[in-house]
Enzyme design. Structure first.
Site, PDB file in Angstrom:
ATOM      1  CG  HIS A 137      47.633  14.439   0.910  1.00  0.00           C
ATOM      2  ND1 HIS A 137      47.259  14.794  -0.359  1.00  0.00           N
ATOM      3  CD2 HIS A 137      48.735  13.653   0.764  1.00  0.00           C
ATOM      4  CE1 HIS A 137      48.098  14.266  -1.235  1.00  0.00           C
ATOM      5  NE2 HIS A 137      49.000  13.567  -0.580  1.00  0.00           N
ATOM      6  CD  GLU A 193      47.796   3.064  -3.323  1.00  0.00           C
ATOM      7  OE1 GLU A 193      47.504   2.847  -4.515  1.00  0.00           O
ATOM      8  OE2 GLU A 193      48.523   4.011  -2.956  1.00  0.00           O
TER       9      GLU A 193
END
Ligand SMILES: Cc1ncc(C[n+]2csc(CCOP(=O)(O)OP(=O)(O)O)c2C)c(N)n1
Length: 657
Positions: free
Chosen positions: A464, A397
């Site tokens: 998540h 990322e």
């Protein structure tokens, strides 16, 4: 030290000599000024100048360089006026950051230099972005990024090299191995024999050269730059050198063995080259004196001019104004025809239109190309827009967000999809320190939209399901959208791509396929900072966003309440006028969010209301938020965690107040 002049003329050799001499003389002066307390810090590059100078001299003047804190020679070889450099170091307006950042922490598009942020590694990924832009535009240019050997231990180094390798980007990575990272010797920094060998692991060609030999540096870069311009690919070069002074002047060199100092003193890049030129009868004492005298005049006069300039003063308004690149929302009215779209379809449409409108927009993310992304939002885009603009990325990322800023430096636009917003932690540094601060620091906007599939009620556990907007609402320099319905999602997303500033775009996963609405066809935009009244009411207001809007509507309908529901739509900027108006209307406010309570944006809104709307209040401002724990996986536990569980009680207790 052996010098090989190849086909270099006497003039070229002398010009390299002068380029070496200048940073040395500036540094010697800086050490005096430091002792006099006229500059605050100095990171010396004495003894390492051959690398900065040799590299810069070998490049074309419009090829980008990403230097570090000891690379004065990059700046002087690009002929930056000394007054500007001195102004920068003394925090004056003649510098490059309006006094907002120090030392070499600045970029200048005029000189194609992008300076570091203190965190060392991150600019390696920015270089990837510039390299990607060169490659996509077939510009036949090379980019150079520097790091110390200490910086090679950072994750960003590995991510940036891997991305450059996988995408075959025209970037030369230069490690200046100068023996110490602050006080840490190389033996405590890495365990491999040579850092250059790491390139092999990434499939990158690698070299190790004598960084104190200006001709070796110049020749190597010239040769490889030529090859890479024609055949884009990364290269890793380890330059052996030594740090002859302390990490910064105040810290000294006590921990460095004297024999090491003596050994490297004999390898000084300037004196060795000077001796060589004298032996070759290209340079004599008189000419050296002439060059020195010229440099001295230039340095002294630039210093005198800088001394005459005051330290800047600026109003808070002016400071805030420079956070973002000025951007005026242009109203694009929605078309009168509509289609039934789910939340997820609206987002897909928004990206699709943006890709059509902006042919320099590049989409990047894990599994977003052939596979279409884990939520299938970019499904079909690779076929429509090509693999160049719709890019699968390795799992890194930070490097990808950094590459997004690199694309902006080249005037392009980027969208980075977080597979789940939880994973933004791995790109946190690039967002809060690079994207958010670069316009304020040196006027470079980060035209990057980071898409953040977020939120709970999906039974996906602590990694998540988070809705982590508060990590970013606290960071000045970011704009943050958090839509609650398909119409807003599309309009705000298209606005995000129009706006050249960094934007975090939160998309609640639980809404993706659970809600649908008639959404205008075609292109339209919704301005940031304009809340919507989802439902009017008179007894109490719920100020919320995202999934909170749906929880509030469900409650209102089920309980048949006369309450007002305000959907903030964007969290940065916030619509304070809408907040004031609803407080004035109902006198009672619940601020609702899915994020945990402590430090959430609800606290900020509640504080604003008590400061600015106190006389309109008929009860305490109440917050309703999720528990101050991680978000758990199991259904009942998750329900217990989420703010929705406590909403009804909170609303009734305030109504009854
Ligand atoms: C992420 C991060 N951690 C720690 C520091 C503090 N720090 C600044 S420079 C430095 C040493 C860097 O060593 P190296 O990369 O070899 O460069 P050199 O200073 O030797 O040129 C350290 C530890 C920092 N700036 N950033």
């Amino acid at each position: 030290m052996k010098f090989k002049r190849d086909k270099l003329s006497d003039d070229q050799l002398l010009s390299l000599y002068r380029a070496l001499l200048k940073p040395r003389m500036i540094e010697e002066k800086m050490l005096v000024l430091l002792r006099q307390g006229k500059i605050s810090k100095w990171f010396s590059g004495i003894g390492q100048e051959a690398i900065s100078v040799g590299v810069t001299a070998a490049l074309q003047s419009d090829e980008y360089i990403f230097p570090m804190h000891r690379n004065l020679g990059v700046f002087t070889t690009r002929d930056i006026p000394l007054e500007r450099l001195f102004g920068q170091w003394q925090g004056k307006d003649t510098g490059f950051t309006k006094g907002r950042d120090r030392s070499f922490h600045f970029g200048t598009q005029e000189h194609h230099i992008v300076g570091m942020i203190s965190h060392l590694g991150p600019q390696l990924s920015l270089a990837d972005g510039v390299g990607l832009a060169h490659k996509l535009k077939s510009e036949e240019k090379v980019t150079v990024a520097f790091t110390g050997e200490g910086g090679t231990s950072e994750g960003e180094f590995h991510e940036a090299l891997n991305v450059a390798a996988v995408w075959q980007l025209p970037v030369i990575f230069i490690i200046e191995n100068n023996g110490y990272g602050l006080s840490t010797p190389t033996s405590e920094q890495y365990y491999c024999e040579h850092l250059a060998d790491r390139g092999i692991g990434y499939g990158i060609e690698t070299l190790r050269i004598d960084g104190n030999n200006i001709l070796e540096v110049y020749r190597t870069i010239s040769k490889w730059a030529k090859r890479i311009r024609k055949d884009p690919r990364p290269l890793l070069i380890e330059c052996d050198t030594f740090r002859m002074r302390g990490h910064e002047e105040a810290s000294g060199t006590k921990y460095v063995p004297q024999d090491l100092m003596d050994y490297w003193a004999k390898k000084d890049p300037l004196t060795n080259f000077e001796d060589y030129l004298k032996e070759e009868k290209i340079l004599d004492k008189k000419t050296i004196e002439k060059y020195r005298a010229q440099n001295k005049i230039e340095i002294e006069s630039a210093l005198a001019n800088t001394a005459r300039i005051n330290i800047p003063e600026r109003s808070p308004e002016e400071e805030i104004e420079d956070l973002f690149l000025p951007y005026e929302h242009i109203s694009h009215a929605p078309s009168s025809t509509t289609s039934d779209r789910r939340f997820i379809d609206a987002i897909k449409d928004g990206i699709d239109y943006a890709m059509e409108r902006h042919d320099d927009l590049v989409l990047m993310g894990q599994d977003i190309a052939d596979y279409g992304g884990v939520f299938k939002i970019t499904d079909g885009f690779m076929d429509k827009y090509g693999k160049g603009r719709v890019r699968n990325t390795p799992i890194c990322e930070s490097a990808i967000i950094g590459a997004g800023l690199g694309l902006s430096i080249k005037g392009m636009k980027a969208m980075v999809e977080m597979q789940f917003s939880d994973f933004v932690t791995c790109g946190f540094n690039q967002i809060v320190n690079n994207l958010a601060k670069s316009h304020y620091r040196w006027g470079q906007s980060a035209d990057v939209v980071v898409r953040m599939p977020c939120g709970g009620q999906v039974e996906a556990g602590p990694f998540h399901s988070q809705t982590n907007e508060a990590w970013f609402t606290h960071t000045p320099g970011l704009k943050i959208a958090y839509p609650s319905n398909p119409h807003d999602a599309k309009g705000l997303l298209m606005e995000s791509f129009e706006d050249p500033n960094p934007i975090l775009f939160f998309e609640h996963k639980a809404l993706y396929r659970s809600i649908r609405a008639e959404v205008p066809d075609g292109f339209y935009t919704i301005p940031f900072g304009k809340a919507a009244i989802t439902s009017e009411g008179s007894t109490l207001s719920i100020i919320t966003y995202g999934l909170g809007v749906h929880w509030s509507m469900d409650l209102k309908e089920k309980e048949n309440l006369d309450i007002e529901i305000v959907d903030l739509r964007t969290l940065a900027p916030l619509d304070y006028d809408a907040i004031k108006a609803t407080v004035a209307k109902t006198g009672k406010v619940v601020v609702l969010h899915e994020d945990s309570m402590f430090g959430g944006i609800g606290g900020e809104i509640a504080a604003y209301i008590s400061e600015h709307c106190f006389h309109d209040l008929d009860g305490p401002v109440m917050r309703c938020a999720s528990l101050d724990t991680p978000i758990p996986f199991s259904k009942n536990l998750e329900t217990n965690y989420l703010a929705s569980k406590r909403l009804k009680n909170t609303v009734y207790s305030l109504l009854e107040y």
